[in-house]
Design an enzyme around this catalytic site. Sequence first.
Site, mmCIF file in Angstrom:
data_model
loop_
_atom_site.group_PDB
_atom_site.id
_atom_site.type_symbol
_atom_site.label_atom_id
_atom_site.label_comp_id
_atom_site.label_asym_id
_atom_site.label_seq_id
_atom_site.Cartn_x
_atom_site.Cartn_y
_atom_site.Cartn_z
ATOM 1 N N SER A 1 0.855 -1.192 0.000
ATOM 2 C CA SER A 1 0.000 0.000 0.000
ATOM 3 C C SER A 1 0.895 1.248 0.000
ATOM 4 O O SER A 1 1.816 1.345 -0.816
ATOM 5 C CB SER A 1 -0.924 -0.055 1.215
ATOM 6 O OG SER A 1 -1.914 0.923 1.143
ATOM 7 N N ASP B 1 -8.101 -6.070 -5.448
ATOM 8 C CA ASP B 1 -7.753 -4.763 -4.882
ATOM 9 C C ASP B 1 -8.329 -3.672 -5.782
ATOM 10 O O ASP B 1 -7.972 -3.591 -6.953
ATOM 11 C CB ASP B 1 -6.226 -4.656 -4.822
ATOM 12 C CG ASP B 1 -5.756 -3.395 -4.095
ATOM 13 O OD1 ASP B 1 -6.584 -2.518 -3.792
ATOM 14 O OD2 ASP B 1 -4.547 -3.302 -3.830
ATOM 15 N N HIS C 1 -7.813 -4.985 -1.041
ATOM 16 C CA HIS C 1 -6.518 -4.373 -0.763
ATOM 17 C C HIS C 1 -5.866 -4.961 0.492
ATOM 18 O O HIS C 1 -4.658 -5.215 0.526
ATOM 19 C CB HIS C 1 -6.719 -2.868 -0.600
ATOM 20 C CG HIS C 1 -5.469 -2.101 -0.353
ATOM 21 N ND1 HIS C 1 -4.457 -2.017 -1.289
ATOM 22 C CD2 HIS C 1 -5.040 -1.393 0.714
ATOM 23 C CE1 HIS C 1 -3.476 -1.272 -0.797
ATOM 24 N NE2 HIS C 1 -3.802 -0.891 0.411
#
Lengths: 635, 635
Positions: free
Chosen positions: B178, B342, B375
């Site tokens: 991320s 994601d 995610h």
Amino acid sequence: MPAKAEIPENTTAPAALDASLNAERMPVETRILKLDLPPEGFRLVSGRTLKSLDVAYETYGILNAAKSNAVMICSPLTTDAHAAGYNASYEKAKERIGWWDDMIGPGKAIDTNRYFVIASNMLGGCKGTTGPCSVNPETGKPYGSAFPKISVEDMVAVQRLLSLQLGIDVLEAVVGGSMGGMQALQWSTSFPDKVRKCICIAAAACLSAQALGFEIIGRKVIVNDSGFHGGDFYQHGTIPERGLAYARMIGHLTYLSALSMHEKFGRNRKEDWDEKRFETGFEVESYLNHQGDQFVKRFDANSYLHITWAMDHFDLVARYGSLDKAFAPSQAEFLLVALSSDWLFFPEQTRELGRVLLNQKKIVSVVELDSPYGHDAFLLEVANLSQVITGFLEKPAFDNGSGGGPGNGSAGDRQGGPRPAKGTDTSWKPRGKSFGASRDLEALASLIERGSHILDIGCGDGVLIDRMYKSHGVTGIGIDIALPHVVECLRKNVPVLQSDADRGLSLISDGAFDYAVLNRTLQEVKKPQLVLNEMLRVARKGIVAFPNFAFVGNRLSLLTTGVMPVSEALPYNWHDTPNIHLFSLDDFRLLCAREGIRIEKVLYLGESMISRLMLGLGRPNLGSEFVIASIARES
Amino acid sequence: MPAKAEIPENTTAPAALDASLNAERMPVETRILKLDLPPEGFRLVSGRTLKSLDVAYETYGILNAAKSNAVMICSPLTTDAHAAGYNASYEKAKERIGWWDDMIGPGKAIDTNRYFVIASNMLGGCKGTTGPCSVNPETGKPYGSAFPKISVEDMVAVQRLLSLQLGIDVLEAVVGGSMGGMQALQWSTSFPDKVRKCICIAAAACLSAQALGFEIIGRKVIVNDSGFHGGDFYQHGTIPERGLAYARMIGHLTYLSALSMHEKFGRNRKEDWDEKRFETGFEVESYLNHQGDQFVKRFDANSYLHITWAMDHFDLVARYGSLDKAFAPSQAEFLLVALSSDWLFFPEQTRELGRVLLNQKKIVSVVELDSPYGHDAFLLEVANLSQVITGFLEKPAFDNGSGGGPGNGSAGDRQGGPRPAKGTDTSWKPRGKSFGASRDLEALASLIERGSHILDIGCGDGVLIDRMYKSHGVTGIGIDIALPHVVECLRKNVPVLQSDADRGLSLISDGAFDYAVLNRTLQEVKKPQLVLNEMLRVARKGIVAFPNFAFVGNRLSLLTTGVMPVSEALPYNWHDTPNIHLFSLDDFRLLCAREGIRIEKVLYLGESMISRLMLGLGRPNLGSEFVIASIARES
């Protein structure tokens, strides 16, 4: 005494209009109708009542003498009664055009030359229909926090009263996208014998947990705004301005796709922004600000809360115990449309609904339109949607009296017979289905009992079910992946699932059909073994028609030329063929034996000299150019 | 005088630990390091300075004597320095375990028996590293609104200072998911010769417009909260509590997938809720409330604003002019990992980054892990991710000196030689690549010039490039769709793109390779014609090895038995074969001629009597069981 409904006459003049005219040529106006209510008022599902009820509505087209051509438009979250045409009473030029004008009008998908179309502002709204900002007759002040919680079922009940007051008992169709799709489903459930066709677009039988999450946050932001005053902000002269704007921004993001946002904004920036307030200057921020600001000007915060709350609580399973129970009484014919990149109501939810309706033997078509534009594509990208709806609506009206087997209805009912497919992609040709199609179909038909219910997997333009309906009285459903095929099926009154074979079959319950047909499809599917077994799960018998790779012509061609055979039955080059699993009659026999499948009857087809010779000599695997086999599970 | 870094010794005792031990057996502690800064302080990219800078960090494992085994963990949005092991100083039992403990530890993917691992709280954070809630040395009060805007580049610069102060110049790897993945990319850009391996997971070179949108709304909600006081709420004794909670809720939804939310919550409800405030009682609402409440307790609103602002403005194109310019100086070897579901950082963004790095002839592998969990899967679902990272890290260190061709590095460097694939799915077998593989490879290799750069499309376990690297000094990249293959490639030091042939080739620029190889792959791809042309776009020459369907054995088998041939070269049944486009040598010749492709050389392979006989008679299309052809574009 409540006002009687006024049906506007001649709001369109069909003779002078055609599809190319824009909305400005269809002048419309919004009317307010006070509903006739019993003395105690309108009773909500919650048990609470509203003493009086106004409905803002518009109509387009002309109601026929039989009052049988009415179409109810069910509106999404924040739209008003002005769905189509040109309404001069709006201040902004853009708003004068109806919010679904691309879909509704003379010659359009919902054709006002043909239908009497009704659109209304929903219960709880703030555009003329009674809602939380309306004056509470008991206090003389706006309802505010006193407005009772409402449901989608209540909204539809109000639409029903409107329809009755306009003199219409049975609707030819209810049509809605997003929350309007939920209303359309509710119509078929609340009034199962009053809706002939139910078109549900980009919607579901309930919101997903993810969609709920975004809704919930939006409402918290409004309720927490210092201007909200527990919902009674009207008296305080405030509005929960920022809260409502932020809720709208959150909602707005869920209506778009990542790709559409990327295309629209990317990471473009404007020059100045308030960095102190952590603003970024990205165009997407300006856009969101604009959306928020505009929304605050045009929409009431309480309406937003009540309507989203109703949407969140719409849940046919919770209300009726199961989807089966919800839809069991419905006599409607269904068209369910999903949008591929919609992540607010995602396509799997539509398929799930399709599965339930199929299992109930409703007439249902399930279409998944390929669109990159997310949920809002039902408003923005209407070309394909129009084709599908036109195909579905152009069909003869469903005959309520005769009971509900798919494909039902008499061919003699068809209105106007075959028409040129308006807007259909004319580049499409029915490839690979052309080889001796008529003769094959006749042979295939001979293996199917009269009056059976059949599933045609890889149905192409639906010709098999269409013809067998006429010749053998069969009913059925097709499965095909190509949109032009799907549209053709709809036009032929053949219900259709837009899907590949594997996924399509997963929608169907055990033993739902008498026959499942794979006409020139088995060699095209990814998992022939799986599909064969699946077809005998969903149907009592299977019919498999395929080109025989061991046909002597193919063998000799390969033996002598050394290249992959190309023939009438195998018309493709090896590198661009959809036939990805070539096999022979004997290959097929071996697989069936291994899978516990009994081959009941085989028809050997071949026109050539050598074919006829080999067949005459009793060598079908050599002689058959094309094979049609009837199969069943070994008992 | 600033404190010197203390490297904790023996925080792990490798001999006593193995992979099965849990975090409680690796006691760790968070330390605070005051960075050595020049008198003017730490200069931010913006030009503003911070007079003093503390960094909170943890380390795991032991730094080797050469100081060459350090791995920097770059942390995502709201985590702290406690990435792994058991830190007794936390109040809640759950928080005592590090936030990425599943990935970091003895025997884990980031193996603390092998690496000295550093994790830190990021600049702008609120967990020990200087941030907006830290005391401003110039005023003696918390920075609040006086804290300058920061960037991901600043965060990485701080990590660099930390690393130097720990005595480490070159990092063996930087790893982050991320926003941590953004930092990892920034490391390879800011310090191009100080990072040997860059692992970027579920991240991108910038946020998408959609992700930006959600971030932007979150910040607005905080800044608009009445408790925010322009950022100086510390003095007012307030916090923008609801605003921060709502921002967290919005963010949290973007970390999950629709499916994971559906599985977790569905439409379950609890019994009581505050309907007046439009609460719903849905479990998803309770969960969001909980997430918001917990976050407000543990995180500073200004930190959230500054860190998300930095993330939103991370944009390597905007900063360096282009991704090409950003990455040109980097000597790192890259592993880019995308997560299929994601939607915050979607896989296409990772592929785009891969495309750029490939075009620069960086050593880069691109993996797309199939996960339904959105995610957050990089934190929650680490089994496959661990395999991939283990494979990538177990490779010999990239040789910085020798300049950067893919597949570079000496086999002699390999640490410990082949190891059993820990955690690899052992059910995988290299199907369809087993037929005379060694002999074929030798024949195939004879068509490739020494020292070439090759692309192996459908590379399986990477054996071709691996062997030809050893025997012919070739470098190269593989493309394969199956994760076990990808892991094997990584373990063999063969860079790999996880993709099907069609999509994988789209990542590669014209003429990037000397040779593109299709070893037993052309018959498996969906569009053979397209793939053939694509391979001659990306490479000067192509090598195509395929089973010849016109081999006399196949012809006679079909002619005499009437079923599809099954042989050593075609080892599958017709219905479950991956060979979806069967063709003969002559079919191949015809297609090449039509496509303007020159066949330069053909090797005819066949072991059987009849094969040798036919080849002896000069009838290769009859005699070849297997064919290897070298092709080029007609000039």
